[in-house]
Design a protein around this motif. Sequence first.
Motif, PDB file in Angstrom:
ATOM      1  N   UNK A  60     -51.210 -10.616 -20.519  1.00 51.20           N
ATOM      2  CA  UNK A  60     -50.398 -11.690 -19.940  1.00 51.20           C
ATOM      3  C   UNK A  60     -50.747 -13.044 -20.544  1.00 51.20           C
ATOM      4  N   UNK A  61     -51.973 -13.165 -21.042  1.00 49.57           N
ATOM      5  CA  UNK A  61     -52.441 -14.429 -21.622  1.00 49.57           C
ATOM      6  C   UNK A  61     -52.357 -14.450 -23.149  1.00 49.57           C
ATOM      7  N   UNK A  62     -51.783 -13.429 -23.745  1.00 47.45           N
ATOM      8  CA  UNK A  62     -51.732 -13.347 -25.211  1.00 47.45           C
ATOM      9  C   UNK A  62     -50.942 -14.520 -25.785  1.00 47.45           C
ATOM     10  N   UNK A  63     -51.451 -15.089 -26.865  1.00 44.23           N
ATOM     11  CA  UNK A  63     -50.755 -16.186 -27.538  1.00 44.23           C
ATOM     12  C   UNK A  63     -49.506 -15.682 -28.236  1.00 44.23           C
ATOM     13  N   UNK A  65     -46.282 -13.861 -28.503  1.00 43.97           N
ATOM     14  CA  UNK A  65     -45.279 -13.441 -27.525  1.00 43.97           C
ATOM     15  C   UNK A  65     -44.948 -11.950 -27.662  1.00 43.97           C
ATOM     16  N   UNK A  66     -45.078 -11.396 -28.857  1.00 44.37           N
ATOM     17  CA  UNK A  66     -44.801  -9.979 -29.050  1.00 44.37           C
ATOM     18  C   UNK A  66     -45.871  -9.093 -28.420  1.00 44.37           C
ATOM     19  N   UNK A  67     -47.055  -9.633 -28.211  1.00 43.12           N
ATOM     20  CA  UNK A  67     -48.146  -8.877 -27.594  1.00 43.12           C
ATOM     21  C   UNK A  67     -48.253  -9.138 -26.091  1.00 43.12           C
ATOM     22  N   UNK A  68     -47.553 -10.154 -25.615  1.00 41.61           N
ATOM     23  CA  UNK A  68     -47.649 -10.553 -24.214  1.00 41.61           C
ATOM     24  C   UNK A  68     -46.912  -9.564 -23.319  1.00 41.61           C
ATOM     25  N   UNK A  69     -47.518  -9.217 -22.188  1.00 39.32           N
ATOM     26  CA  UNK A  69     -46.903  -8.305 -21.225  1.00 39.32           C
ATOM     27  C   UNK A  69     -45.717  -8.979 -20.548  1.00 39.32           C
ATOM     28  N   UNK A  70     -44.709  -8.198 -20.282  1.00 38.92           N
ATOM     29  CA  UNK A  70     -43.548  -8.671 -19.540  1.00 38.92           C
ATOM     30  C   UNK A  70     -43.586  -8.142 -18.114  1.00 38.92           C
ATOM     31  N   UNK A  71     -42.581  -8.467 -17.343  1.00 42.84           N
ATOM     32  CA  UNK A  71     -42.568  -8.054 -15.939  1.00 42.84           C
ATOM     33  C   UNK A  71     -42.562  -6.534 -15.791  1.00 42.84           C
ATOM     34  N   UNK A  72     -41.838  -5.836 -16.654  1.00 48.24           N
ATOM     35  CA  UNK A  72     -41.808  -4.378 -16.586  1.00 48.24           C
ATOM     36  C   UNK A  72     -43.173  -3.788 -16.927  1.00 48.24           C
ATOM     37  N   UNK A  73     -43.865  -4.394 -17.891  1.00 48.81           N
ATOM     38  CA  UNK A  73     -45.222  -3.951 -18.219  1.00 48.81           C
ATOM     39  C   UNK A  73     -46.147  -4.096 -17.013  1.00 48.81           C
ATOM     40  N   UNK A  74     -45.977  -5.176 -16.289  1.00 52.04           N
ATOM     41  CA  UNK A  74     -46.825  -5.422 -15.120  1.00 52.04           C
ATOM     42  C   UNK A  74     -46.584  -4.367 -14.047  1.00 52.04           C
ATOM     43  N   UNK A  75     -45.338  -4.138 -13.690  1.00 59.58           N
ATOM     44  CA  UNK A  75     -45.081  -3.204 -12.593  1.00 59.58           C
ATOM     45  C   UNK A  75     -45.346  -1.750 -12.975  1.00 59.58           C
TER      46      UNK A  75
END
Length: 102
Positions: A60-63, A65-75
């Motif tokens: 979630x904190x990745x600089x 954007x392609x590596x950053x988790x999205x809402x679907x990744x979270x749930x």
Amino acid sequence: FGGPDGARVWEAVEKGLRADKKQFKEDCARFNLDSGNNYMIAAARERLEEVGGMDLLKSLCAWDVDERAGSLDVIQSTMMQPLLCNVGDTSDCVVRDFTVAS
């Protein structure tokens, strides 16, 4: 900064940078999520590791954007698995499924 006071200006800037660098190293030792020795950071790290949330938080904190988790990744993360229920079994569930609106 090339005038008569230029050397004093640069000296002040360099002195400030040295102090900032020292403070940054001290803060990293205390507050780094992976290794910080601050008691709150250590407790958070331990709890996140217990529930499988460390990788999620880092993503979630990745600089990038392609590596950053999205809402679907979270749930869909392992940390959220205890909140999921079997389809049709709503006896003790508040949230049964997640749907993405199109």
